[in-house]
Design an enzyme around this catalytic site. Structure first.
Site, PDB file in Angstrom:
ATOM      1  N   GLU A  43       0.848  -1.199   0.000  1.00  0.00           N
ATOM      2  CA  GLU A  43       0.000   0.000   0.000  1.00  0.00           C
ATOM      3  C   GLU A  43       0.876   1.240   0.000  1.00  0.00           C
ATOM      4  OE1 GLU A  43      -3.820   1.881   2.413  1.00  0.00           O
ATOM      5  OE2 GLU A  43      -2.444   0.581   3.508  1.00  0.00           O
ATOM      6  N   LYS A 112      -9.830   1.869  -2.888  1.00  0.00           N
ATOM      7  CA  LYS A 112     -10.168   1.409  -1.537  1.00  0.00           C
ATOM      8  C   LYS A 112     -11.573   1.863  -1.162  1.00  0.00           C
ATOM      9  CE  LYS A 112      -7.904   1.552   3.036  1.00  0.00           C
ATOM     10  NZ  LYS A 112      -6.706   2.122   3.703  1.00  0.00           N
ATOM     11  N   CYS A 153      -5.817  -2.882   2.654  1.00  0.00           N
ATOM     12  CA  CYS A 153      -5.637  -2.643   4.084  1.00  0.00           C
ATOM     13  C   CYS A 153      -6.926  -2.783   4.903  1.00  0.00           C
ATOM     14  CB  CYS A 153      -4.991  -1.269   4.288  1.00  0.00           C
ATOM     15  SG  CYS A 153      -4.217  -1.066   5.908  1.00  0.00           S
TER      16      CYS A 153
END
Length: 276
Positions: A43, A112, A153
């Site tokens: 990331e 995301k 994440c």
């Protein structure tokens, strides 16, 4: 093809974007020489992680960083999961993962969808939503080996996303992620093993290397977990490449031995995708 080698690049991130990209490409080449067919970066691989950095480091996709990824994917003849970068599009910023095929083509782009907004008193407060906007779509891509689902994440905490990907035929889920020194020791491995067992899939996470001087200190420990919940490979905190040979025959055996997908009670419950 029932087996392939996966590589996760646990990159040390600096404040110099061009250096981050150059070093990432160097590690990608090294992974390819070791037989990796799918490679993932961490990331925020081209930028320090933090809301104050996202606007400064953001770029379009395609843009300078992703152009380099496209070139190195083609050069190495691999599938490259480009971790994530801060993306700018139409005045908004996103935390975005771009995936490139062996011919350098952009195969997938994932923004995301669950932003990292948390407050653990006395430990950590972080608000991605101060500068970032959430994505609103799922993203998978196909390889000769298997279908791959993408998350970033904090997305790993949301079991529904992984369930949707499993329903869509994914056998590997890859989460570039940067957990921290509070959430990392508590939940990093636990969540990966949970998603792997829940969905009988391989789960891989690619973290930045730990930098104790950074404003946000990443946990590290990039990991690969098999569908039985076993940790196949795991980095320490330092810069490293993690390799794991993914055996899809093993996945098929586990699903045959414990056929949870056939045993789900769709008459009683369902996880459904509300938009593609």
């Amino acid at each position: 093809m029932a087996a392939f080698r996966l590589a996760l690049i646990q990159l040390q991130i600096s404040s110099v974007k061009s250096d981050n990209v150059t070093r990432a490409c160097s590690f990608i080449r090294e992974a390819a020489t070791q037989g990796a067919k799918i490679v993932s970066l961490p990331e925020c691989f081209n930028s320090p992680y933090g809301t104050k950095y996202f606007p400064e480091y953001a770029e379009k996709i395609p843009g300078e960083s992703t152009q380099k990824l496209s070139e190195v994917a083609k050069e190495c003849n691999i599938y490259l999961i480009g971790g994530s970068i801060p993306e700018e599009d139409a005045g908004k910023l996103y935390n975005t993962c771009a995936v490139f095929g062996p011919d350098g083509t952009l195969l997938a782009k994932y923004r995301k969808i669950h932003l990292f907004d948390i407050d653990v008193p006395g430990k950590i407060t972080f608000q991605e939503s101060e500068t970032l906007s959430p994505g609103d779509s799922f993203s998978t891509f196909d390889t000769p080996y298997c279908r791959v689902g993408l998350g970033i994440c904090y997305d790993m905490r949301f079991a529904e996303l992984a369930q949707i990907y499993a329903q869509r035929g994914c056998q590997l889920l890859v989460y570039p992620g940067a957990f921290n020194l509070t959430t990392g020791p508590a939940h990093w491995e636990l969540l990966q093993r949970s998603r792997a067992v829940d969905n009988q899939v391989y789960v891989a996470t690619a973290s930045p290397a730990r930098d104790d001087e950074a404003s946000y200190v990443a946990w590290g420990h990039s990991t690969v977990v098999n569908p039985w919940g076993e940790v196949l490979a795991k980095a320490g905190t330092e810069e490293a490449i993690v390799y794991s040979d993914i055996d899809l025959k093993k996945l098929a055996e586990i699903r045959q031995q414990m056929p949870v997908f056939r045993q789900k009670r769709s008459d009683l419950y369902a996880v459904e995708m509300k938009k593609p």
